[in-house]
Design a protein around this motif. Sequence first.
Motif, PDB file in Angstrom:
ATOM      1  N   GLU A 107       0.828  -1.200   0.000  1.00  0.00           N
ATOM      2  CA  GLU A 107       0.000   0.000   0.000  1.00  0.00           C
ATOM      3  C   GLU A 107       0.869   1.260   0.000  1.00  0.00           C
ATOM      4  OE1 GLU A 107      -2.337  -3.261   2.099  1.00  0.00           O
ATOM      5  OE2 GLU A 107      -0.264  -2.516   2.083  1.00  0.00           O
ATOM      6  N   SER A 153       1.320   4.288  -3.134  1.00  0.00           N
ATOM      7  CA  SER A 153       0.989   5.695  -2.915  1.00  0.00           C
ATOM      8  C   SER A 153       2.138   6.631  -3.278  1.00  0.00           C
ATOM      9  CB  SER A 153       0.608   5.921  -1.445  1.00  0.00           C
ATOM     10  OG  SER A 153       1.746   5.808  -0.601  1.00  0.00           O
ATOM     11  N   CYS A 211      -3.234   2.988   7.464  1.00  0.00           N
ATOM     12  CA  CYS A 211      -3.529   4.417   7.464  1.00  0.00           C
ATOM     13  C   CYS A 211      -2.324   5.224   6.983  1.00  0.00           C
ATOM     14  CB  CYS A 211      -3.933   4.883   8.855  1.00  0.00           C
ATOM     15  SG  CYS A 211      -2.754   4.468  10.177  1.00  0.00           S
ATOM     16  N   THR A 240      -2.271   6.625   3.445  1.00  0.00           N
ATOM     17  CA  THR A 240      -3.391   7.502   3.098  1.00  0.00           C
ATOM     18  C   THR A 240      -3.083   8.974   3.346  1.00  0.00           C
ATOM     19  OG1 THR A 240      -4.503   7.469   5.280  1.00  0.00           O
ATOM     20  CG2 THR A 240      -4.977   5.643   3.769  1.00  0.00           C
ATOM     21  N   SER A 284      -3.702  11.256   0.462  1.00  0.00           N
ATOM     22  CA  SER A 284      -5.041  11.398  -0.121  1.00  0.00           C
ATOM     23  C   SER A 284      -6.098  11.692   0.935  1.00  0.00           C
ATOM     24  CB  SER A 284      -5.423  10.121  -0.881  1.00  0.00           C
ATOM     25  OG  SER A 284      -5.364   8.979  -0.028  1.00  0.00           O
ATOM     26  N   THR A 339      -5.716  11.528   5.309  1.00  0.00           N
ATOM     27  CA  THR A 339      -5.427  10.488   6.289  1.00  0.00           C
ATOM     28  C   THR A 339      -6.704   9.914   6.876  1.00  0.00           C
ATOM     29  OG1 THR A 339      -3.405  11.680   6.812  1.00  0.00           O
ATOM     30  CG2 THR A 339      -4.070   9.954   8.345  1.00  0.00           C
ATOM     31  N   PRO A 369      -8.461   2.938   6.776  1.00  0.00           N
ATOM     32  CA  PRO A 369      -9.080   2.205   5.660  1.00  0.00           C
ATOM     33  C   PRO A 369      -9.857   0.965   6.092  1.00  0.00           C
ATOM     34  CG  PRO A 369      -6.749   1.729   5.765  1.00  0.00           C
ATOM     35  CD  PRO A 369      -6.996   2.780   6.808  1.00  0.00           C
TER      36      PRO A 369
END
Length: 391
Positions: A273, A277, A375, A378, A381, A383, A386
């Motif tokens: 992940e 990102s 997290c 993220t 985009s 925080t 998820p």
Amino acid sequence: MSAPGVFEPARLGPVTLRNRTVKAATFEGRAPHGQVTDELIDYHLAVTRGGVGLTTVAYLAVAPEGRTHREQIVVGEDTLAGLARMADAIHESGAAIAGQVGHAGPVANGRSNGVHALAASRMPSPLSMQMIRSASEADLTRITAAYVATARTLVRAGFDVLELHMAHSYLISSFLAPGLNRRRDRWGGALEHRARLGRQVARAVRDEVGSEVAVTAKISVSDGFKGGVSTDESIEYARLLEADGCLDALQLSGGSSLMNPMYLFRGEAPVKEFAASMPPLVRWGMKTPMGKGFLKVYPFEEAYFRDKQLRFREALTMPLMQLGGINRRDTMDQAMADGFEFVAMGRALLREPDLVNRLQADEAVAGVCIHCNRCMPTIYSGTRCPVITPV
């Protein structure tokens, strides 16, 4: 004397907090144009309406090259109105607001910012694939003045607390770490010299704001990498800061955003992940053997820095904030019994913004965060946790 209750009011310098819980600074990803947004305000209102005594806005840069990347707030006249609007909203919810003030140093992405990053010594950047420039005397004078100007602007905006970022291999932390600071001038060598920048900034900020607001600092109990700040040296640094008398409290963190971020977070390492990102160059770098070892795995446990933090408690008399793996009511109570004045929480509140209210009302004994750390990616985009199913 019996230990205070974690939900009792407490003084932090000149500020009275309604309780001893702090929302730790974790980048929110809600300032896409470097300005305060309604989404950023709502993010902090969720935890203050959820019971937290002090919420910390992260990360407020003192200079353009001090941003971790371009989607970050640089404090100044053009961001003052938004910051004031946010402070007003937090105060209306009954809580206090802190601004995490700092310069990212080598953690800055120079390619994203459009200006090369700075550090104690010249080094390659794994974020921008550029060389990071060694800060000059002129840079350090300018940056110290920028801290002062930022502090004054945040006071004008109505902030209650200024948290000086001295951890995680950001600029001040990069000077402290012997492996990152190879200087032979008055800023390098012995700890007293490597500590000069942090002490200079703390003194300059305190001289500017006096007793108008509380001034705290985030420091590392250990950087978690070879050549980083050790626990022994960090305790000595904390003693210097305490002797200077410029700070109202220290928040005890750990790890390095540049060299070993999982030392701070603990739990699962979201490698796939996180790579997804990242920009293409960084994504490629994370597939190399060196990149694959960047996100190490450390098992999660409650209050995972406690043993090291107790050494700081024994060595210091100033107020301390315990950070790292605080999810349970009994952990918070133990922190008070150990002599810590405040507890700071991050991921637990991201998963459950109302956790403090629920713990205080005996509706829960622990948060439900599973420490998967998904997290972390993220932050680029917005925080968020998820694991939570969107409504």
